[in-house]
Design a protein around this motif. Structure first.
Motif, PDB file in Angstrom:
ATOM      1  N   GLY A  84      29.389  26.666  31.806  1.00 54.96           N
ATOM      2  CA  GLY A  84      28.297  27.624  31.670  1.00 54.96           C
ATOM      3  C   GLY A  84      28.721  28.830  30.848  1.00 54.96           C
ATOM      4  N   TYR A  85      29.953  29.291  31.069  1.00 55.58           N
ATOM      5  CA  TYR A  85      30.423  30.458  30.329  1.00 55.58           C
ATOM      6  C   TYR A  85      30.504  30.163  28.836  1.00 55.58           C
ATOM      7  CZ  TYR A  85      33.029  34.278  28.475  1.00 55.58           C
ATOM      8  OH  TYR A  85      33.389  35.345  27.689  1.00 55.58           O
ATOM      9  N   GLU A  86      31.044  28.974  28.512  1.00 54.30           N
ATOM     10  CA  GLU A  86      31.167  28.622  27.089  1.00 54.30           C
ATOM     11  C   GLU A  86      29.799  28.563  26.417  1.00 54.30           C
ATOM     12  OE1 GLU A  86      33.699  25.215  27.403  1.00 54.30           O
ATOM     13  OE2 GLU A  86      35.478  26.504  27.606  1.00 54.30           O
ATOM     14  N   ALA A  87      28.829  28.019  27.140  1.00 55.84           N
ATOM     15  CA  ALA A  87      27.465  27.948  26.585  1.00 55.84           C
ATOM     16  C   ALA A  87      26.887  29.351  26.404  1.00 55.84           C
ATOM     17  CB  ALA A  87      26.574  27.108  27.504  1.00 55.84           C
ATOM     18  N   ALA A  88      27.152  30.211  27.366  1.00 57.54           N
ATOM     19  CA  ALA A  88      26.638  31.589  27.285  1.00 57.54           C
ATOM     20  C   ALA A  88      27.319  32.347  26.139  1.00 57.54           C
ATOM     21  CB  ALA A  88      26.861  32.309  28.612  1.00 57.54           C
ATOM     22  N   ARG A  89      28.619  32.202  26.047  1.00 54.76           N
ATOM     23  CA  ARG A  89      29.375  32.888  24.992  1.00 54.76           C
ATOM     24  C   ARG A  89      28.903  32.430  23.605  1.00 54.76           C
ATOM     25  NH1 ARG A  89      35.741  32.276  25.348  1.00 54.76           N
ATOM     26  NH2 ARG A  89      35.191  30.094  25.225  1.00 54.76           N
ATOM     27  N   ALA A  90      28.645  31.124  23.494  1.00 58.95           N
ATOM     28  CA  ALA A  90      28.262  30.563  22.190  1.00 58.95           C
ATOM     29  C   ALA A  90      26.970  31.198  21.670  1.00 58.95           C
ATOM     30  CB  ALA A  90      28.097  29.048  22.302  1.00 58.95           C
ATOM     31  N   VAL A  91      26.136  31.652  22.583  1.00 55.08           N
ATOM     32  CA  VAL A  91      24.855  32.211  22.143  1.00 55.08           C
ATOM     33  C   VAL A  91      24.870  33.750  22.177  1.00 55.08           C
ATOM     34  CG1 VAL A  91      23.664  32.063  24.369  1.00 55.08           C
ATOM     35  CG2 VAL A  91      22.370  31.684  22.288  1.00 55.08           C
ATOM     36  N   GLY A  92      26.042  34.315  22.478  1.00 56.58           N
ATOM     37  CA  GLY A  92      26.199  35.765  22.346  1.00 56.58           C
ATOM     38  C   GLY A  92      25.853  36.579  23.577  1.00 56.58           C
ATOM     39  N   VAL A  93      25.931  35.957  24.768  1.00 62.20           N
ATOM     40  CA  VAL A  93      25.658  36.707  26.003  1.00 62.20           C
ATOM     41  C   VAL A  93      26.735  37.786  26.175  1.00 62.20           C
ATOM     42  CG1 VAL A  93      25.610  36.503  28.533  1.00 62.20           C
ATOM     43  CG2 VAL A  93      24.413  34.807  27.114  1.00 62.20           C
ATOM     44  N   LYS A  94      26.290  39.006  26.499  1.00 60.08           N
ATOM     45  CA  LYS A  94      27.238  40.143  26.608  1.00 60.08           C
ATOM     46  C   LYS A  94      27.547  40.498  28.055  1.00 60.08           C
ATOM     47  CE  LYS A  94      27.345  41.814  22.180  1.00 60.08           C
ATOM     48  NZ  LYS A  94      27.173  40.480  21.609  1.00 60.08           N
ATOM     49  N   GLU A  95      26.710  39.992  28.974  1.00 59.13           N
ATOM     50  CA  GLU A  95      26.968  40.255  30.404  1.00 59.13           C
ATOM     51  C   GLU A  95      26.654  38.987  31.191  1.00 59.13           C
ATOM     52  OE1 GLU A  95      25.399  43.885  32.170  1.00 59.13           O
ATOM     53  OE2 GLU A  95      25.298  42.911  34.140  1.00 59.13           O
ATOM     54  N   ILE A  96      27.604  38.582  32.028  1.00 58.08           N
ATOM     55  CA  ILE A  96      27.373  37.396  32.863  1.00 58.08           C
ATOM     56  C   ILE A  96      27.287  37.824  34.327  1.00 58.08           C
ATOM     57  CG2 ILE A  96      28.412  35.706  31.307  1.00 58.08           C
ATOM     58  CD1 ILE A  96      30.981  35.893  33.089  1.00 58.08           C
ATOM     59  N   ALA A  97      26.576  37.002  35.108  1.00 56.33           N
ATOM     60  CA  ALA A  97      26.555  37.194  36.557  1.00 56.33           C
ATOM     61  C   ALA A  97      27.249  35.994  37.187  1.00 56.33           C
ATOM     62  CB  ALA A  97      25.118  37.314  37.051  1.00 56.33           C
ATOM     63  N   LEU A  98      28.310  36.310  37.927  1.00 53.73           N
ATOM     64  CA  LEU A  98      29.051  35.273  38.661  1.00 53.73           C
ATOM     65  C   LEU A  98      28.521  35.260  40.081  1.00 53.73           C
ATOM     66  CD1 LEU A  98      32.561  36.332  37.324  1.00 53.73           C
ATOM     67  CD2 LEU A  98      31.289  34.265  36.674  1.00 53.73           C
ATOM     68  N   PHE A  99      28.579  34.120  40.766  1.00 54.15           N
ATOM     69  CA  PHE A  99      27.991  34.108  42.101  1.00 54.15           C
ATOM     70  C   PHE A  99      28.750  33.227  43.074  1.00 54.15           C
ATOM     71  CE2 PHE A  99      25.409  30.129  41.501  1.00 54.15           C
ATOM     72  CZ  PHE A  99      25.492  30.017  40.122  1.00 54.15           C
ATOM     73  N   SER A 100      28.858  33.750  44.297  1.00 52.06           N
ATOM     74  CA  SER A 100      29.419  32.996  45.408  1.00 52.06           C
ATOM     75  C   SER A 100      28.693  33.479  46.663  1.00 52.06           C
ATOM     76  CB  SER A 100      30.930  33.220  45.497  1.00 52.06           C
ATOM     77  OG  SER A 100      31.473  32.357  46.481  1.00 52.06           O
ATOM     78  N   GLU A 128      38.568  34.759  30.720  1.00 48.91           N
ATOM     79  CA  GLU A 128      38.005  34.606  29.374  1.00 48.91           C
ATOM     80  C   GLU A 128      37.058  35.752  29.047  1.00 48.91           C
ATOM     81  OE1 GLU A 128      38.620  32.254  26.863  1.00 48.91           O
ATOM     82  OE2 GLU A 128      40.301  32.049  28.253  1.00 48.91           O
ATOM     83  N   ALA A 129      36.208  36.078  30.028  1.00 45.62           N
ATOM     84  CA  ALA A 129      35.193  37.114  29.791  1.00 45.62           C
ATOM     85  C   ALA A 129      35.874  38.439  29.438  1.00 45.62           C
ATOM     86  CB  ALA A 129      34.295  37.265  31.011  1.00 45.62           C
ATOM     87  N   LYS A 130      36.970  38.735  30.132  1.00 43.94           N
ATOM     88  CA  LYS A 130      37.687  39.987  29.842  1.00 43.94           C
ATOM     89  C   LYS A 130      38.219  39.971  28.417  1.00 43.94           C
ATOM     90  CE  LYS A 130      39.168  40.923  34.482  1.00 43.94           C
ATOM     91  NZ  LYS A 130      40.261  40.564  35.380  1.00 43.94           N
ATOM     92  N   ARG A 135      30.830  41.781  29.889  1.00 43.14           N
ATOM     93  CA  ARG A 135      30.744  42.439  31.199  1.00 43.14           C
ATOM     94  C   ARG A 135      30.415  41.434  32.288  1.00 43.14           C
ATOM     95  NH1 ARG A 135      28.326  47.814  32.053  1.00 43.14           N
ATOM     96  NH2 ARG A 135      26.366  46.819  32.588  1.00 43.14           N
ATOM     97  N   MET A 136      30.857  41.738  33.508  1.00 37.42           N
ATOM     98  CA  MET A 136      30.624  40.806  34.617  1.00 37.42           C
ATOM     99  C   MET A 136      29.984  41.523  35.796  1.00 37.42           C
ATOM    100  SD  MET A 136      34.200  38.777  34.786  1.00 37.42           S
ATOM    101  CE  MET A 136      35.244  40.194  34.671  1.00 37.42           C
ATOM    102  N   ARG A 137      28.965  40.853  36.357  1.00 38.64           N
ATOM    103  CA  ARG A 137      28.354  41.303  37.602  1.00 38.64           C
ATOM    104  C   ARG A 137      28.635  40.201  38.624  1.00 38.64           C
ATOM    105  NH1 ARG A 137      22.630  41.972  40.038  1.00 38.64           N
ATOM    106  NH2 ARG A 137      22.741  44.154  40.649  1.00 38.64           N
ATOM    107  N   GLY A 138      28.695  40.527  39.907  1.00 39.78           N
ATOM    108  CA  GLY A 138      28.906  39.506  40.933  1.00 39.78           C
ATOM    109  C   GLY A 138      27.766  39.482  41.925  1.00 39.78           C
ATOM    110  N   TYR A 139      27.565  38.332  42.562  1.00 50.37           N
ATOM    111  CA  TYR A 139      26.582  38.194  43.634  1.00 50.37           C
ATOM    112  C   TYR A 139      27.248  37.590  44.852  1.00 50.37           C
ATOM    113  CZ  TYR A 139      22.223  38.515  40.841  1.00 50.37           C
ATOM    114  OH  TYR A 139      21.166  38.921  40.081  1.00 50.37           O
ATOM    115  N   VAL A 140      27.038  38.210  46.004  1.00 56.42           N
ATOM    116  CA  VAL A 140      27.443  37.580  47.263  1.00 56.42           C
ATOM    117  C   VAL A 140      26.178  37.110  47.979  1.00 56.42           C
ATOM    118  CG1 VAL A 140      28.700  37.835  49.420  1.00 56.42           C
ATOM    119  CG2 VAL A 140      29.292  39.295  47.459  1.00 56.42           C
ATOM    120  N   SER A 141      25.950  35.805  47.998  1.00 52.79           N
ATOM    121  CA  SER A 141      24.784  35.274  48.707  1.00 52.79           C
ATOM    122  C   SER A 141      25.067  35.178  50.199  1.00 52.79           C
ATOM    123  CB  SER A 141      24.422  33.887  48.173  1.00 52.79           C
ATOM    124  OG  SER A 141      23.837  34.008  46.906  1.00 52.79           O
TER     125      SER A 141
END
Ligand code: HMG
Ligand code: MG
Length: 300
Positions: A84-100, A128-130, A135-141
């Motif tokens: 997912g990260y590689e796909a996001a990076r390929a299209v120029g995403v500047k902030e990702i949300a990681l989730f657990s 990789e993102a660093k 930028r990274m955001r996190g989610y705690v479900s």
């Protein structure tokens, strides 16, 4: 100023069976941006059979990148793993949300991993993102309760929050995935977070399944939280949490905050326009009582 993270295009639409066209999703996001929302979660780079609605992540983000990057907003996208990260990076995403989550059972259903395994995956992505300056955001479900494991104690939440902060996220959102949080617990859990970690990087993400979301937001505000996730028109729900209904509506959050004399930077009339547009495409009424009243009377 209170920060609103608009999750309608992602959390709001991910559970909708009817596939919304990329064009309509883009129009929705453009209307949200025009309403003054500066943090809009666009989509998820996940496995299509898991979340069919997000299958156009690449095309949708391409339009956002090309046409909305000048608005000065952040357009985060959910990423579950390196693919997912590689796909996001390929299209120029500047902030990702990681989730657990706090619950292994939920995490297994959601992303086919235990909580520990999810952090192994996320650590790889974070590294990789660093390097890429993403930028990274996190989610705690399941922060307060899990559909499979029941009540969750604050200690579990604190541990997972710390693990996210160790990954280097700029913000971590505490998710009441199935809308079971009640004000007494919210106050107690937020106080624990304040004492153990501090609130500077913490957001709250309430689903309104049992009608407690606004009350929980008020309690969170009283305890010092200044960032809230919400979805225009109250769309939403997690496909891996049965009966989980929408996020708290952004309009409801707007009304509550404005009534308290707090600024959001969001223009209500334009926000309502965005909600009306997407609800029309889905063919559904809003869950938000405030939005229903506003659309009927034109008055806040
Ligand atoms: P898996 O089946 O264990 O993955 O799924 P895998 O690594 O074994 O790979 C299986 C296939 O999927 C392979 O394809 C991979 O290439 C592909 P094949 O070789 O069979 O053709 N694959 C992918 N394709 C596209 N994008 C990817 C990807 N990864 C593998 N990123 C996986 C594991 C995590 C991928 C899957 O379970 C998944 O996509 N889950 C998404 C779940 C999700 O989006 N849930 C909703 C968001 S969380 C939420 O709503 C809560 C929140 O709002 C807060 C709250 O309210 O609490 C955030
Ligand atoms: Mg959610």
């Amino acid at each position: 100023m209170i920060k609103i993270v608009e999750v309608g295009p992602r959390d709001g639409l991910q559970n909708e069976k009817q596939i919304i066209s990329t064009e309509d999703k883009f129009t929705f996001i453009s209307l949200l941006a025009a309403a003054g929302l500066r943090n809009i979660e666009v989509t998820s780079f996940v496995k299509a059979p898991a979340i069919p609605q997000m299958v156009d992540a690449h095309d949708l983000f391409t339009r956002v990148r090309n046409e909305l990057s000048g608005t000065g907003g952040n357009y985060p996208c959910l990423v579950p793993n390196m693919k997912g990260y590689e796909a996001a990076r390929a299209v120029g995403v500047k902030e990702i949300a990681l989730f657990s989550a706090t619950s292994d059972a939920f995490t297994r259903k959601n992303i086919n991993a235990s909580v520990d395994e999810s952090f192994v995956r996320m650590a790889e992505v974070a590294q990789e993102a660093k390097k890429d300056g993403v930028r990274m955001r996190g989610y705690v479900s399941t922060a307060f309760g899990c559909p499979y494991e029941g009540r969750m104690e604050a200690g579990k939440l604190l541990r997972v929050l710390n693990r996210f902060l160790d990954l280097g996220v700029h913000e971590v959102s505490v998710g009441d995935t199935i809308g079971v949080a009640v004000p007494k617990d919210v106050r107690a859990y937020v106080r624990e977070i304040k004492n153990e970690i501090g609130l500077g990087k913490v957001a709250m993400h309430f689903h309104d399944t049992r009608g407690m979301a606004l009350t929980n937001i008020l309690v969170s505000l009283e305890e010092g939280i200044t960032t809230f996730d919400s979805s225009a028109g109250g769309l939403g729900g997690c496909p891996y949490a049965k009966g989980a209904t929408g996020n708290v509506a952004t309009e409801d959050v707007w009304y509550l905050l404005t009534s308290q004399g707090l600024e959001t930077g969001v223009e209500l009339a334009k926000l309502a326009e965005a909600s009306k547009f997407i609800l029309g495409k889905i063919g559904r009424q809003t869950e938000s009582k405030f939005l229903r009243a506003y659309l009927a009377t034109g008055k806040a």
